[in-house]
Design an enzyme around this catalytic site. Structure first.
Site, PDB file in Angstrom:
ATOM      1  N   GLY A  29       7.269   6.030   7.611  1.00 57.77           N
ATOM      2  CA  GLY A  29       6.383   7.190   7.587  1.00 57.77           C
ATOM      3  C   GLY A  29       6.467   7.945   8.890  1.00 57.77           C
ATOM      4  N   SER A  30       5.342   8.506   9.307  1.00 61.24           N
ATOM      5  CA  SER A  30       5.359   9.371  10.480  1.00 61.24           C
ATOM      6  C   SER A  30       5.354   8.556  11.776  1.00 61.24           C
ATOM      7  CB  SER A  30       4.146  10.295  10.442  1.00 61.24           C
ATOM      8  OG  SER A  30       2.974   9.519  10.541  1.00 61.24           O
ATOM      9  N   LYS A  82       0.875  -1.180   0.000  1.00 59.20           N
ATOM     10  CA  LYS A  82       0.000   0.000   0.000  1.00 59.20           C
ATOM     11  C   LYS A  82       0.915   1.234   0.000  1.00 59.20           C
ATOM     12  CE  LYS A  82      -2.213   3.439   2.110  1.00 59.20           C
ATOM     13  NZ  LYS A  82      -1.928   4.521   1.208  1.00 59.20           N
ATOM     14  N   VAL A 139       1.690   7.282  13.055  1.00 53.97           N
ATOM     15  CA  VAL A 139       1.179   6.071  12.404  1.00 53.97           C
ATOM     16  C   VAL A 139       2.051   4.876  12.799  1.00 53.97           C
ATOM     17  CG1 VAL A 139       0.665   4.965  10.195  1.00 53.97           C
ATOM     18  CG2 VAL A 139       0.197   7.387  10.484  1.00 53.97           C
ATOM     19  N   GLY A 140       3.354   5.095  12.872  1.00 61.79           N
ATOM     20  CA  GLY A 140       4.275   4.007  13.242  1.00 61.79           C
ATOM     21  C   GLY A 140       3.940   3.416  14.609  1.00 61.79           C
ATOM     22  N   GLN A 176       2.300  19.406   3.207  1.00 61.74           N
ATOM     23  CA  GLN A 176       3.721  19.614   3.553  1.00 61.74           C
ATOM     24  C   GLN A 176       4.051  21.110   3.549  1.00 61.74           C
ATOM     25  OE1 GLN A 176       4.493  16.274   4.895  1.00 61.74           O
ATOM     26  NE2 GLN A 176       6.268  17.578   4.707  1.00 61.74           N
ATOM     27  N   CYS A 187      14.062  11.581   5.565  1.00 59.26           N
ATOM     28  CA  CYS A 187      14.109  11.312   7.015  1.00 59.26           C
ATOM     29  C   CYS A 187      15.519  11.527   7.549  1.00 59.26           C
ATOM     30  CB  CYS A 187      13.589   9.921   7.321  1.00 59.26           C
ATOM     31  SG  CYS A 187      14.307   8.661   6.302  1.00 59.26           S
ATOM     32  N   GLU A 199      10.349   2.509  10.303  1.00 57.56           N
ATOM     33  CA  GLU A 199      11.337   3.574  10.107  1.00 57.56           C
ATOM     34  C   GLU A 199      10.562   4.876  10.089  1.00 57.56           C
ATOM     35  OE1 GLU A 199      14.385   3.319  10.529  1.00 57.56           O
ATOM     36  OE2 GLU A 199      14.550   1.147  10.391  1.00 57.56           O
ATOM     37  N   GLU A 253      10.151  17.293  13.814  1.00 54.39           N
ATOM     38  CA  GLU A 253      10.524  17.024  12.427  1.00 54.39           C
ATOM     39  C   GLU A 253       9.666  17.895  11.513  1.00 54.39           C
ATOM     40  OE1 GLU A 253       9.491  13.233  10.556  1.00 54.39           O
ATOM     41  OE2 GLU A 253      11.503  13.202   9.711  1.00 54.39           O
TER      42      GLU A 253
HETATM   43  P1  NDP Z   1       2.130   9.078   7.123  1.00 55.35           P
HETATM   44  O1  NDP Z   1       2.789   8.328   8.211  1.00 55.35           O
HETATM   45  O2  NDP Z   1       0.733   9.513   7.324  1.00 55.35           O
HETATM   46  O3  NDP Z   1       2.144   8.188   5.779  1.00 55.35           O
HETATM   47  C1  NDP Z   1       3.051   7.140   5.512  1.00 55.35           C
HETATM   48  C2  NDP Z   1       2.271   5.946   4.955  1.00 55.35           C
HETATM   49  O4  NDP Z   1       1.367   5.464   5.937  1.00 55.35           O
HETATM   50  C3  NDP Z   1       1.427   6.273   3.736  1.00 55.35           C
HETATM   51  O5  NDP Z   1       1.371   5.157   2.885  1.00 55.35           O
HETATM   52  C4  NDP Z   1       0.058   6.531   4.350  1.00 55.35           C
HETATM   53  O6  NDP Z   1      -1.006   6.385   3.447  1.00 55.35           O
HETATM   54  C5  NDP Z   1       0.027   5.454   5.405  1.00 55.35           C
HETATM   55  N1  NDP Z   1      -0.902   5.716   6.494  1.00 55.35           N
HETATM   56  C6  NDP Z   1      -1.450   6.891   6.883  1.00 55.35           C
HETATM   57  N2  NDP Z   1      -2.278   6.704   7.939  1.00 55.35           N
HETATM   58  C7  NDP Z   1      -2.242   5.391   8.229  1.00 55.35           C
HETATM   59  C8  NDP Z   1      -2.863   4.576   9.211  1.00 55.35           C
HETATM   60  N3  NDP Z   1      -3.696   5.082  10.121  1.00 55.35           N
HETATM   61  N4  NDP Z   1      -2.591   3.260   9.221  1.00 55.35           N
HETATM   62  C9  NDP Z   1      -1.744   2.733   8.338  1.00 55.35           C
HETATM   63  N5  NDP Z   1      -1.128   3.441   7.369  1.00 55.35           N
HETATM   64  C10 NDP Z   1      -1.370   4.754   7.311  1.00 55.35           C
HETATM   65  O7  NDP Z   1       3.015  10.290   6.734  1.00 55.35           O
HETATM   66  P2  NDP Z   1       2.568  11.579   5.862  1.00 55.35           P
HETATM   67  O8  NDP Z   1       2.704  11.209   4.445  1.00 55.35           O
HETATM   68  O9  NDP Z   1       1.252  12.118   6.296  1.00 55.35           O
HETATM   69  O10 NDP Z   1       3.681  12.607   6.319  1.00 55.35           O
HETATM   70  C11 NDP Z   1       3.562  13.230   7.602  1.00 55.35           C
HETATM   71  C12 NDP Z   1       4.908  13.370   8.250  1.00 55.35           C
HETATM   72  O11 NDP Z   1       5.498  12.094   8.461  1.00 55.35           O
HETATM   73  C13 NDP Z   1       5.944  14.118   7.426  1.00 55.35           C
HETATM   74  O12 NDP Z   1       5.817  15.485   7.539  1.00 55.35           O
HETATM   75  C14 NDP Z   1       7.217  13.599   8.036  1.00 55.35           C
HETATM   76  O13 NDP Z   1       7.468  14.292   9.233  1.00 55.35           O
HETATM   77  C15 NDP Z   1       6.884  12.156   8.356  1.00 55.35           C
HETATM   78  N6  NDP Z   1       7.342  11.235   7.288  1.00 55.35           N
HETATM   79  C16 NDP Z   1       8.512  10.589   7.467  1.00 55.35           C
HETATM   80  C17 NDP Z   1       8.996   9.788   6.459  1.00 55.35           C
HETATM   81  C18 NDP Z   1      10.287   9.074   6.605  1.00 55.35           C
HETATM   82  O14 NDP Z   1      10.917   8.751   5.591  1.00 55.35           O
HETATM   83  N7  NDP Z   1      10.704   8.743   7.810  1.00 55.35           N
HETATM   84  C19 NDP Z   1       8.307   9.630   5.186  1.00 55.35           C
HETATM   85  C20 NDP Z   1       7.056  10.330   5.117  1.00 55.35           C
HETATM   86  C21 NDP Z   1       6.619  11.099   6.142  1.00 55.35           C
HETATM   87  P3  NDP Z   1      -1.657   7.720   2.774  1.00 55.35           P
HETATM   88  O15 NDP Z   1      -0.590   8.349   1.992  1.00 55.35           O
HETATM   89  O16 NDP Z   1      -2.746   7.171   1.950  1.00 55.35           O
HETATM   90  O17 NDP Z   1      -2.134   8.572   3.907  1.00 55.35           O
END
Ligand code: NDP
Length: 489
Positions: A233-234, A180, A237-238, A336, A289, A255, A390
């Site tokens: 991701g964030s 996903k 959510v992590g 963003q 990140c 991560e 961040e």
């Molecule tokens: P998210 O954590 O929301 O998104 C990362 C992934 O998780 C996407 O595929 C997203 O899907 C999915 N996701 C979102 N909500 C859920 C949930 N409840 N359960 C399971 N999966 C979910 O990050 P954002 O894209 O909103 O970015 C927000 C912040 O996160 C950034 O500003 C940054 O600080 C951080 N980030 C860090 C990253 C890294 O490399 N460490 C990468 C991206 C973000 P969908 O896109 O459909 O919402």
């Protein structure tokens, strides 16, 4: 498959070896952050679609495990070749969809290909170790076995490299996957999925599904047929992924964010440090990140470093990443952009001084995009939000330190622990830094962003769940060990 023209089209899910539309019959638009044009549409999937994807991966897992590691590696070699044929098109799609400049997007796609070839080669490497038994008539060895169905949830900032560094090892070690991708990178992801489909993986092994994080991401994490989950991701959510996975006893890998420091000592090569902070802080508009977001400079060289940094930042050209001569693209999305502009405002209100950039670009082509110039703050203290949260944008905070010990304490004063750099020519200083810094990626005289694909990648503290990705480390997550003891009868 070699595509040469760019067209806006609707992409489907790939479930059980079929391209398929969602049962919702609805789609989601993906928007170009430089122009606000629609780059493409993806499926707004439902729980029903997700169930079909996970069930397909579940049904396929036995046969995929049985075909053996060497045969699985061959599929990855094929996918790498197909991705290579489509490198330019995929990179262009990435630039259109999330804004990073075309050379960066090409570099990322090339990296995805290299990762695939690295893990394809794993097909021919050892699966275990022979361990001497205390029984001289017995043979004892370990054997790696796949986990089963792995859920792969990926972000938009590296829409090609991050997914591949997760699912290439997952697949070669015998797992089936449900991927996903982030909605903001879903068109680029669909094009990567097309390359895997063309490589001809058996039915149900590779499943691709788009849709909202809260419905499809959450549904995937909670799915009873899932055996492991890998997420980037964030932090919010992590943490949710961790709770759900721990409650069901499945393996998880996270991560998450970083607030990566760069220390510049009084004996540093200042020009080298400036170049690294410009690149680490502002490439990809700071949306890595591992981006450099705090620069802690020893008082003795602070003024010289600051002047040179501002001078270098003034040369950065901001605009549509498809155009030649543009060094930094827009923020990847409106949300963003809002986070970045709000963080800049918060920095000002907290008493930090904006000494360069941080302006929203307007007029002509800028009006249609999310453009902010690279921002540099000084008079930053470690308790301010711009030194702790961040931002994931082109914002660098300068912090003054009296000496190395104070600089390292400041560098560690954050909940994150992903990556950190030091610029120094003093061996004692660099050794002290290596020992004291609380991060997973320690970089000496090199920018905080960047890691080689054959080396472990991951963080400490709130940046990670503790496991490592890439290189040989990936095997630890994507397999379980069986210890086998054989005695003659
Ligand atoms: P998210 O954590 O929301 O998104 C990362 C992934 O998780 C996407 O595929 C997203 O899907 C999915 N996701 C979102 N909500 C859920 C949930 N409840 N359960 C399971 N999966 C979910 O990050 P954002 O894209 O909103 O970015 C927000 C912040 O996160 C950034 O500003 C940054 O600080 C951080 N980030 C860090 C990253 C890294 O490399 N460490 C990468 C991206 C973000 P969908 O896109 O459909 O919402």
């Amino acid at each position: 498959m070699t595509v040469t023209t760019f067209e806006t089209k609707t992409y489907q899910n790939f479930i059980n070896n079929e391209w398929t539309v969602s049962s919702s019959a609805e789609t989601i638009e993906s928007i170009n952050p430089a122009t606000k044009e629609v780059v493409g549409l993806v499926q707004k999937s439902t729980e029903e679609d997700l169930n079909r994807a996970v069930e397909a991966a579940h049904t396929a897992k036995k046969a995929w495990r049985r075909i053996g590691q060497a045969a699985r590696g061959q599929f990855l070699f094929k996918a790498a070749n197909i991705l290579e044929e489509n490198l330019d098109h995929i990179a262009e799609t990435m630039t259109r969809e999330m804004g990073k400049t075309l050379p960066e997007a090409k570099g990322e796609t090339a990296r995805g290909i290299a990762i695939l070839r690295y893990y394809a080669g794993e097909g021919m490497r050892k699966e275990g170790d022979v361990i001497p038994s205390s029984d001289k008539d017995a043979l004892m060895f370990t054997k790696r076995t796949p986990l089963g169905v792995v859920g792969v949830i990926t972000p938009w900032n590296f829409p090609v490299a991050i997914p591949i560094w997760k699912f290439a090892p997952a697949l070669v070690y015998g797992n089936t996957i449900v991927w996903k991708p982030a909605t903001e990178g879903a068109v680029t992801a669909a094009k990567v999925a097309e390359c895997f489909v063309e490589a001809g993986l058996p039915e149900g092994v590779f499943n691709f599904i788009t849709g909202s994080g809260s419905l499809i991401g959450q549904g995937l994490i909670d799915h009873p047929l899932l055996n492991a989950i890998t997420f980037t991701g964030s932090e919010n959510v992590g943490q949710n992924v961790a709770k759900s996975a721990a409650a069901r006893g499945i393996k998880f890998q996270l991560e998450m964010g970083g607030k990566n420091p760069v220390i510049v000592t009084k004996d540093a090569n200042i020009d080298q440090a400036v170049e690294a902070v410009i690149s680490g802080g502002f490439r990809s508009s700071g949306q890595k990140c591992t981006a450099s977001s705090r620069v802690i400079v020893e008082e003795a060289v602070y003024d010289e470093f600051k002047e040179k940094l501002v001078e270098a930042a003034e040369k950065i050209t901001v605009g549509n990443g498809l155009q030649e001569g543009i060094w930094m693209g827009p923020c990847a999305s409106e949300s963003q952009f809002n986070t970045v502009t709000e963080s800049i405002e918060k920095g000002r209100q907290e008493g930090a001084t904006l000494i360069h950039g941080g302006e929203v670009l307007t007029g002509s082509e800028y009006d249609n995009g999310f453009f902010v110039t690279p921002a540099i703050f000084e008079d930053v203290t470690t308790d301010m939000a711009i030194a702790q949260e961040e931002i994931f944008g082109p914002v660098v905070a300068l912090i003054k330190a009296a000496d190395l010990e104070e600089a390292i304490d400041m560098a560690n004063d954050t909940k994150y622990g992903l990556s950190a750099s030091i610029f120094t020519s003093n061996i004692s200083s660099l050794l002290e830094f290596v020992d004291e810094i609380e991060v997973g990626l320690v970089r000496i005289n090199a920018e905080s962003a960047g890691v080689e694909l054959q080396a472990p990648f991951g963080g400490m503290k709130a940046s990670s769940s503790g496991s490592r990705e890439q290189g040989e480390a990936a095997k630890e997550f994507f397999t379980a060990i069986k210890t086998v003891f054989i005695k003659g009868s």
